[in-house]
Write a protein that holds these residues in place. Structure first.
Motif, PDB file in Angstrom:
ATOM      1  N   ARG A  35       0.825  -1.214   0.000  1.00  0.00           N
ATOM      2  CA  ARG A  35       0.000   0.000   0.000  1.00  0.00           C
ATOM      3  C   ARG A  35       0.861   1.267   0.000  1.00  0.00           C
ATOM      4  N   ILE A  36       1.674   1.401  -1.002  1.00  0.00           N
ATOM      5  CA  ILE A  36       2.593   2.522  -1.134  1.00  0.00           C
ATOM      6  C   ILE A  36       1.862   3.739  -1.697  1.00  0.00           C
ATOM      7  N   MET A  37       2.030   4.888  -1.049  1.00  0.00           N
ATOM      8  CA  MET A  37       1.515   6.141  -1.607  1.00  0.00           C
ATOM      9  C   MET A  37       2.423   6.528  -2.771  1.00  0.00           C
ATOM     10  N   GLN A  38       1.824   6.758  -3.931  1.00  0.00           N
ATOM     11  CA  GLN A  38       2.582   7.145  -5.114  1.00  0.00           C
ATOM     12  C   GLN A  38       2.548   8.663  -5.287  1.00  0.00           C
ATOM     13  N   VAL A  39       3.720   9.247  -5.498  1.00  0.00           N
ATOM     14  CA  VAL A  39       3.842  10.677  -5.777  1.00  0.00           C
ATOM     15  C   VAL A  39       4.691  10.833  -7.040  1.00  0.00           C
ATOM     16  N   GLN A  40       4.923  12.060  -7.468  1.00  0.00           N
ATOM     17  CA  GLN A  40       5.621  12.264  -8.730  1.00  0.00           C
ATOM     18  C   GLN A  40       7.115  12.532  -8.555  1.00  0.00           C
TER      19      GLN A  40
END
Length: 171
Positions: A35-40
């Motif tokens: 459940r990794i939060m994805q960012v840019q």
């Protein structure tokens, strides 16, 4: 955990390439199940730490974490024993530059002791300049196990990395 997406960031593309090459895609597959939060951007994971939105960043950049620590944030940079991805910042003068002499002067200054020391002292980046002095308590680049930079490999594998990563992480 928070992790940047390789399709948005060249720094993260380079790091993802090195991790997949050195540790295998299995490492990323296991990471994707958490459940990794994805960012840019590579600057986004440190921001999520500072905001308290995540406790661990799986990638990003160390220099922003060092800056946060110096500002009193309860963060720490941990360099993995398996190796830390290395993203270099090459620079040069275009053959068709409109002011090549000015560009060469800038390059000379950029690689001078003065400019490299500024990068270490204020930007909190590493330098390979032999005369640059690290701040007390900083890890020297020679003390960190680094993964090998391979720009040609990154270029060759970038589309495959983006496709495989997006499928694996569901983003």
């Amino acid at each position: 955990m928070v992790k940047a997406h390789p399709a948005y960031s060249g720094t993260v593309m380079t790091a993802t390439f090195q991790i997949a090459r050195d540790l295998g895609w299995g490492y990323l597959e296991k990471l994707a199940k958490q459940r990794i939060m994805q960012v840019q951007s590579s600057t986004d994971p440190p921001k999520k730490l500072a905001l308290g939105e995540r406790a661990v960043m799986a990638d990003g950049n160390a220099y922003n974490v060092i800056q946060l620590k110096e500002q009193g944030q309860p963060v720490e940079v941990i360099y993995p024993a398996e190796g830390t991805p290395l993203t270099t910042g090459p620079s040069g003068v275009f053959k068709s530059a409109p002011n090549p002499n000015a560009a060469r002067l800038f390059q000379n200054w950029l690689h001078s002791l003065e400019a490299q020391q500024l990068l270490v002292d204020f930007a909190r980046q590493h330098s390979v300049h032999a005369l640059v002095k690290a701040k007390p308590g900083d890890r020297k680049l020679s003390e960190i196990k680094l993964m090998k930079d391979d720009p040609a490999g990154v270029e060759k594998m970038s589309e495959e990395i983006k496709t495989r990563y997006s499928k694996m992480f569901g983003v």
